[in-house]
Scaffold this motif. Structure first.
Motif, PDB file in Angstrom:
ATOM      1  N   VAL A   1       9.659  26.813 -27.157  1.00 26.71           N
ATOM      2  CA  VAL A   1       9.351  25.844 -28.222  1.00 26.71           C
ATOM      3  C   VAL A   1       9.932  24.502 -27.794  1.00 26.71           C
ATOM      4  N   ARG A   2       9.072  23.484 -27.736  1.00 28.44           N
ATOM      5  CA  ARG A   2       9.504  22.160 -27.305  1.00 28.44           C
ATOM      6  C   ARG A   2       9.406  21.203 -28.491  1.00 28.44           C
ATOM      7  N   LEU A   3      10.400  20.334 -28.612  1.00 27.73           N
ATOM      8  CA  LEU A   3      10.332  19.335 -29.686  1.00 27.73           C
ATOM      9  C   LEU A   3       9.561  18.113 -29.204  1.00 27.73           C
ATOM     10  N   GLY A   4       8.705  17.596 -30.057  1.00 20.65           N
ATOM     11  CA  GLY A   4       7.926  16.419 -29.667  1.00 20.65           C
ATOM     12  C   GLY A   4       7.794  15.469 -30.836  1.00 20.65           C
TER      13      GLY A   4
END
Lengths: 309, 197
Positions: free
Chosen positions: B84-87
């Motif tokens: 899960v990547r924060l953007g």
């Protein structure tokens, strides 16, 4: 043992079959547009692909955004297990109440709207506003259309309503048809189909449902899309089983169950064809013309209720 | 707001218990002693007497929590290895600012437009121009949206008007002049006399 098996089929039938019916609708629509279209099993591949992907979540997202897909999906599973599908064995289920089902659907809509607003995207916010407006206006038509059957059955239990509707004579059937048309309008609104919404659009300004899930990706997007497919199949099942209540079995014999399953699939397929033809033959309405259509649904239901009483 | 939300959740979940307590209070009153209640309610079930409808809110809550937990753990186990990547929130190529976020006014705008016949919203624009002569470039815009207070305009105001009208009429009869009161007594005595004859 048999009843455990039937119970399992009842629970998994909606999530297992829902992508197929989404695929069927897309295939028919492609046919109307002179395209070959993707296979009817394409939604299964899409969901599988999304579950395999990594996710990008907005840094502004709170727990509402992260948990909403699970809650919405769980609500559709709960409703799918409670509504009459192919058997009437589980009629004692306390969740099989008309108001419980309608307000569980409203609960899913509420979380969907919250998730749309959560990340602070203007598109999500406006889509949530539109969705809640539509949901508020649809509720009257939806409840009243089913209430016509509930008043005839003197019960809001969905199984009792099916049982009562199946014993109605041909003379008392026109009000049921009126209620069905009211339900059909409410169904198109609730499941984000034409003329209310375009489920295949990618143009942000016209989207309602798609704009709310714009920020989702990966497994959470898969859950959202799958929940939407579940909701569509639940409405198809309610439409065919409540208003054309033939084919449900009270027996736990294998042959009876298989026949009932076949009849259920056939009925749902026919309604699915009707929705696809409707979708392909009309344009999306302007947002502020939609209340007229929903008012028509409400009026049809009220006429049906008066005729039923 | 949070307290109200928690209260509504509490009254929703324990509506059976609350309704049961209230019905016991009502039943203890002598007026309602002989009347049978339309529903039976206890902690787990809310049921109409003629089996028209029954609902168990604790059951709905427990089912919802358990199915959500099951879905969560199943999806978590199946997709454990996904990252899960924060953007950034999608901004359509511009820089998002808090001013672009939807407000309560914007959120309720569509439903107000749908019910504009009843709610009668009003809009007032005030535009300040860079050059008042040319009136082409605007310096500042001010929009004032207003909705009538429905309860006040359709319920309280007509009620108040009615009471005021009746009071005016009563005031004419009951003017505080003792001679007029004596006249009333005299007229009633005459009327009674005529009635007796």
């Amino acid at each position: 043992m048999k009843s455990a098996l039937i119970w399992t089929i009842q629970i998994i039938l909606i999530p297992v079959l829902s992508p197929l019916f989404t695929g069927i609708i897309r295939k028919i629509k492609a046919g109307f547009q002179n395209r070959v279209g993707a296979k009817i099993t394409q939604p299964y591949y899409d969901f599988w692909k999304l579950f395999q992907k990594d996710e990008v979540i907005s840094q502004d997202a709170s727990w509402v955004f992260k948990f909403a897909p699970y809650i919405i999906f769980a609500v559709t599973i709960m409703i799918g297990a409670s509504v009459p599908l192919f058997t009437s064995i589980f009629s004692f289920n306390l969740l099989s109440d008309l108001l419980v089902v309608v307000y569980l659907i409203a609960l899913a809509t509420f979380f969907l709207a919250l998730a749309g607003m959560d990340v602070g995207s203007p598109f999500g916010g406006f889509a949530s506003s539109r969705e809640m407006t539509m949901a508020a206006l649809t509720e009257g038509g939806l409840i009243s259309s089913l209430l016509a059957l509930a008043l005839a059955a003197h019960s809001t239990n969905l199984f009792s309503m099916v049982h009562s509707a199946s014993s109605l004579s041909i003379i008392s059937f026109p009000p049921v048809l009126l209620a069905f048309f009211a339900f059909l309008i409410a169904m198109l609104s609730e499941t984000a189909h034409f003329p209310f919404d375009n489920p295949a659009t990618h143009l942000e300004l016209t989207m309602i449902h798609e704009a709310m899930i714009l920020e989702y990706s990966g497994k959470r997007l898969a859950l959202m899309e799958w929940a939407a497919a579940n909701k569509f199949l639940i409405f198809l099942a309610l439409g065919v089983n409540m208003f054309f209540p033939w084919g449900l079995t009270a027996s736990s014999e294998s042959t009876a169950i298989l026949t009932a399953l076949f009849l259920f699939l056939l009925k749902v397929l026919i309604l699915c064809l009707l929705v696809a033809v409707l979708e392909s033959s009309m344009a999306k309405f302007r947002f502020f013309r939609l209340p007229d259509l929903l008012l028509m649904s409400f009026i049809l239901s009220v006429i049906a209720i008066i005729l039923m009483i | 707001m949070a307290a109200l939300a928690v209260l509504s959740l509490f009254f929703g979940l324990f509506s059976g218990t609350v309704a049961h307590l209230l019905s016991e209070v009502v039943h203890s009153l002598p007026v309602f002693n002989s009347t049978e209640a339309a529903f039976t309610a206890n902690a787990s079930l809310f049921k109409f007497n003629d089996n028209f409808a029954s609902v168990s809110l604790p059951l709905i809550f427990v089912s919802l929590v358990s199915v959500t937990a099951a879905v969560f753990f199943l999806v978590h186990i199946l997709t454990k290895s996904r990252k899960v990547r924060l953007g950034c929130t999608w901004d359509c190529g511009t820089h998002l600012t808090p001013r672009m976020e939807i407000t309560a006014t914007g959120f309720s705008r569509s439903i107000i437009t749908v019910f504009r016949g009843i709610l009668q919203p009003t809009q007032q624009y005030q535009i300040e121009y860079m050059d008042a002569e040319i009136r082409y470039f605007t310096k500042a815009n001010r929009v004032r949206l207003e909705i009538k207070d429905m309860y006040s305009s359709y319920f309280y105001s007509p009620m108040q008007d009615l009471v005021a009208k009746i009071s005016e009429y009563v005031k004419q009869i009951q003017g505080g002049n003792i001679n007029i009161y004596v006249l009333y007594i005299f007229m009633i005595l005459i009327a009674l006399l005529l009635l007796v004859i």
